[in-house]
Design an enzyme around this catalytic site. Structure first.
Site, mmCIF file in Angstrom:
data_model
loop_
_atom_site.group_PDB
_atom_site.id
_atom_site.type_symbol
_atom_site.label_atom_id
_atom_site.label_comp_id
_atom_site.label_asym_id
_atom_site.label_seq_id
_atom_site.Cartn_x
_atom_site.Cartn_y
_atom_site.Cartn_z
ATOM 1 N N ASP A 81 0.846 -1.202 0.000
ATOM 2 C CA ASP A 81 0.000 0.000 0.000
ATOM 3 C C ASP A 81 0.883 1.254 0.000
ATOM 4 O O ASP A 81 1.808 1.359 0.809
ATOM 5 C CB ASP A 81 -0.861 -0.054 1.283
ATOM 6 C CG ASP A 81 -1.944 0.994 1.320
ATOM 7 O OD1 ASP A 81 -2.419 1.409 0.245
ATOM 8 O OD2 ASP A 81 -2.346 1.390 2.448
ATOM 9 N N HIS A 82 0.605 2.197 -0.881
ATOM 10 C CA HIS A 82 1.332 3.475 -0.950
ATOM 11 C C HIS A 82 2.853 3.308 -0.965
ATOM 12 O O HIS A 82 3.562 3.866 -0.110
ATOM 13 C CB HIS A 82 0.936 4.394 0.222
ATOM 14 C CG HIS A 82 -0.466 4.868 0.129
ATOM 15 N ND1 HIS A 82 -0.876 5.827 -0.765
ATOM 16 C CD2 HIS A 82 -1.576 4.483 0.802
ATOM 17 C CE1 HIS A 82 -2.185 6.017 -0.634
ATOM 18 N NE2 HIS A 82 -2.638 5.212 0.294
ATOM 19 N N HIS A 179 -7.854 9.993 3.569
ATOM 20 C CA HIS A 179 -7.466 9.025 4.597
ATOM 21 C C HIS A 179 -7.860 9.526 5.985
ATOM 22 O O HIS A 179 -7.998 10.723 6.194
ATOM 23 C CB HIS A 179 -5.950 8.795 4.561
ATOM 24 C CG HIS A 179 -5.494 8.095 3.321
ATOM 25 N ND1 HIS A 179 -4.787 8.715 2.332
ATOM 26 C CD2 HIS A 179 -5.663 6.812 2.919
ATOM 27 C CE1 HIS A 179 -4.525 7.843 1.359
ATOM 28 N NE2 HIS A 179 -5.049 6.681 1.688
ATOM 29 N N GLY A 180 -8.007 8.593 6.926
ATOM 30 C CA GLY A 180 -8.205 8.968 8.314
ATOM 31 C C GLY A 180 -9.671 9.049 8.722
ATOM 32 O O GLY A 180 -10.574 8.632 7.988
ATOM 33 N N LYS A 183 -13.030 12.778 7.293
ATOM 34 C CA LYS A 183 -13.067 12.901 5.839
ATOM 35 C C LYS A 183 -13.903 14.069 5.364
ATOM 36 O O LYS A 183 -13.584 14.710 4.374
ATOM 37 C CB LYS A 183 -13.610 11.606 5.229
ATOM 38 C CG LYS A 183 -12.761 10.391 5.571
ATOM 39 C CD LYS A 183 -13.290 9.164 4.883
ATOM 40 C CE LYS A 183 -12.662 7.899 5.416
ATOM 41 N NZ LYS A 183 -11.196 7.847 5.322
ATOM 42 N N ASN A 253 -10.234 0.395 -0.044
ATOM 43 C CA ASN A 253 -9.216 0.370 1.015
ATOM 44 C C ASN A 253 -9.770 0.813 2.365
ATOM 45 O O ASN A 253 -10.297 1.927 2.487
ATOM 46 C CB ASN A 253 -8.075 1.328 0.657
ATOM 47 C CG ASN A 253 -7.205 0.821 -0.471
ATOM 48 O OD1 ASN A 253 -7.549 -0.135 -1.147
ATOM 49 N ND2 ASN A 253 -6.075 1.465 -0.661
ATOM 50 N N ARG A 259 -8.596 0.416 13.106
ATOM 51 C CA ARG A 259 -7.941 1.052 14.259
ATOM 52 C C ARG A 259 -8.983 1.496 15.281
ATOM 53 O O ARG A 259 -8.739 1.463 16.491
ATOM 54 C CB ARG A 259 -7.143 2.272 13.789
ATOM 55 C CG ARG A 259 -6.046 1.915 12.806
ATOM 56 C CD ARG A 259 -5.308 3.148 12.320
ATOM 57 N NE ARG A 259 -4.332 2.764 11.298
ATOM 58 C CZ ARG A 259 -3.313 3.506 10.928
ATOM 59 N NH1 ARG A 259 -3.118 4.680 11.460
ATOM 60 N NH2 ARG A 259 -2.479 3.080 10.000
ATOM 61 N N ARG A 280 -3.685 -10.213 26.713
ATOM 62 C CA ARG A 280 -4.329 -11.245 25.897
ATOM 63 C C ARG A 280 -5.855 -11.228 25.951
ATOM 64 O O ARG A 280 -6.491 -11.387 24.900
ATOM 65 C CB ARG A 280 -3.762 -12.622 26.258
ATOM 66 C CG ARG A 280 -2.325 -12.766 25.783
ATOM 67 C CD ARG A 280 -1.654 -13.975 26.354
ATOM 68 N NE ARG A 280 -1.553 -13.912 27.808
ATOM 69 C CZ ARG A 280 -0.830 -14.758 28.540
ATOM 70 N NH1 ARG A 280 -0.167 -15.729 27.956
ATOM 71 N NH2 ARG A 280 -0.779 -14.636 29.847
HETATM 72 P P1 13P Z 1 -8.925 4.901 5.511
HETATM 73 O O1 13P Z 1 -8.060 5.851 6.267
HETATM 74 O O2 13P Z 1 -10.217 5.541 5.124
HETATM 75 O O3 13P Z 1 -9.141 3.617 6.209
HETATM 76 O O4 13P Z 1 -8.169 4.571 4.131
HETATM 77 C C1 13P Z 1 -7.186 3.580 4.088
HETATM 78 C C2 13P Z 1 -6.423 3.586 2.818
HETATM 79 O O5 13P Z 1 -6.754 4.224 1.839
HETATM 80 C C3 13P Z 1 -5.203 2.757 2.762
HETATM 81 O O6 13P Z 1 -4.496 2.918 1.581
HETATM 82 O O1 G3H Z 2 -3.176 5.128 3.568
HETATM 83 C C1 G3H Z 2 -2.512 4.805 4.535
HETATM 84 C C2 G3H Z 2 -2.916 3.602 5.310
HETATM 85 O O2 G3H Z 2 -4.014 3.885 6.126
HETATM 86 C C3 G3H Z 2 -1.740 3.046 6.052
HETATM 87 O O3 G3H Z 2 -1.450 3.832 7.155
HETATM 88 O O4 G3H Z 2 0.954 4.355 6.778
HETATM 89 O O5 G3H Z 2 -0.077 4.577 9.044
HETATM 90 O O6 G3H Z 2 0.324 2.312 8.052
HETATM 91 P P1 G3H Z 2 0.051 3.767 7.796
HETATM 92 ZN ZN ZN Z 3 -4.620 4.903 0.782
#
Ligand code: 13P
Ligand code: G3H
Ligand code: ZN
Length: 316
Positions: A81-82, A179-180, A183, A253, A259, A280
């Site tokens: 991812d990214h 993201h996050g 939004k 995604n 989280r 646990r």
């Molecule tokens: P969210 O922050 O909306 O969960 O998006 C995650 C994402 O795009 C990961 O690449």
């Molecule tokens: O788009 C980013 C994803 O939510 C991954 O987040 O880079 O904090 O692992 P992270």
């Molecule tokens: Zn993303």
């Protein structure tokens, strides 16, 4: 069973979207596999650069390989991812990834094309597919912070040119999400008009929607009631996943929502048992709650119930 992302997309395109869920540890992996088996859904495991650094990339790989032995019915792809160019090459060479994302969306168009094309050439030589990004989401992407005002939606004509010039296999399009957990200010819908135009120019081509968490209000309320301070959060309406899938969004995604489940479970647990310190018991609750959450998202995505048909298709 690990399959290629292309195989998942071929089955899903135009009918449903495959959930792409980020994982960082064993508990998330257990919840994800359980939820996808319960809902009979194929899925994509996403690993970010941050996740690869959090423990150790070999640890995550071992966790995923172990999960696929524990849950032999699971059908999934493993995706970076990214990624930046260097991380893409590492993942391509590792032999473990089904696909990588090269995210050069913050670079000027021609540079994005050049970087993406280099990654596509290296990946295709090894049978790995590539997701690229065009347009800019608001919010935070890895180390790059894009202010909401600077987010820009994908231009449909540019999208067509970009795909032709790069040879990428799927495209992350900016259609109003970020993201996050923050939004939108107030209720907002995806830009279905832009999506329709992209689909008209790229018929049959899989699109990806980043920033797709729904940030459930009841989840945030429970976190805040247990001591959290998450204010003015807002996510994507999950009822919009399937209409987006019909317009070519084949990968959705979701990370932030997972989280939130983790935070709610652990805040509530330690609020109610302030003398406890064994991680646990809440970890077990998290696995079950995350599995439930994943199964519910797969229902919205339309991927729930697709596993047997996909398996039969793969055998042909
Ligand atoms: P969210 O922050 O909306 O969960 O998006 C995650 C994402 O795009 C990961 O690449
Ligand atoms: O788009 C980013 C994803 O939510 C991954 O987040 O880079 O904090 O692992 P992270
Ligand atoms: Zn993303």
């Amino acid at each position: 069973m690990i399959v290629t992302t292309a195989q998942l997309f071929q089955h899903a395109y135009g009918k449903y979207a495959v959930g792409a869920y980020n994982i960082n540890n064993a508990e998330q992996a257990m919840g994800l596999f359980k939820g996808c088996i319960q809902s009979k859904a194929p899925f994509i495991i996403q690993i970010s650069k941050g996740a690869r650094k959090y423990t150790d990339k070999r640890m995550l790989e071992a966790i995923i390989r172990a999960a696929s032995v524990i849950f032999p019915e699971a059908i999934f792809a493993v995706h970076l991812d990214h990624g930046d160019e260097e991380t893409c090459y590492e993942c391509i060479d590792s032999g473990f990834f089904s696909s990588v994302m090269i995210d050069a969306s913050h670079d000027p168009f021609d540079q994005n094309v050049a970087i993406t094309k280099r990654v596509v050439d290296r990946a295709h030589a090894k049978g790995i597919s590539v997701e690229a990004e065009l347009g800019m989401l608001g919010g935070v992407e890895e180390d790059i912070k894009v202010e909401d005002g600077n987010a820009c939606l994908t231009d449909p004509d540019e999208a067509k040119t970009f795909v032709a010039r790069t040879g990428c296999d799927c495209l992350a399009a900016a259609i109003g999400t970020s993201h996050g957990a923050f939004k939108f200010k107030g209720k907002q819908s995806l830009h279905f008009d832009v999506l329709q135009k992209i689909k008209d120019r790229l018929p049959g081509f899989p699109l990806v929607m980043h920033g797709s968490s729904s940030v459930p209000k009841d989840e945030v309320d429970r976190i805040n009631a247990a001591g959290g301070q998450i204010k003015d959060s807002m996510g994507v309406d999950p009822n919009e996943y399937l209409p987006a899938a019909k317009l070519g969004v084949t990968k959705v995604n979701i990370d932030t929502d997972g989280r939130l489940v983790w935070t709610r479970v652990h805040r509530e647990f330690f609020r109610d048992k302030p003398g406890d310190f064994d991680f646990r018991p809440p970890g077990k609750i998290f696995i079950e709650e995350y599995a439930k959450f994943i199964a519910s998202r797969n229902q919205f995505l339309g991927s729930a119930g697709q596993l047997d048909d996909l398996r039969a298709t793969l055998k042909k």
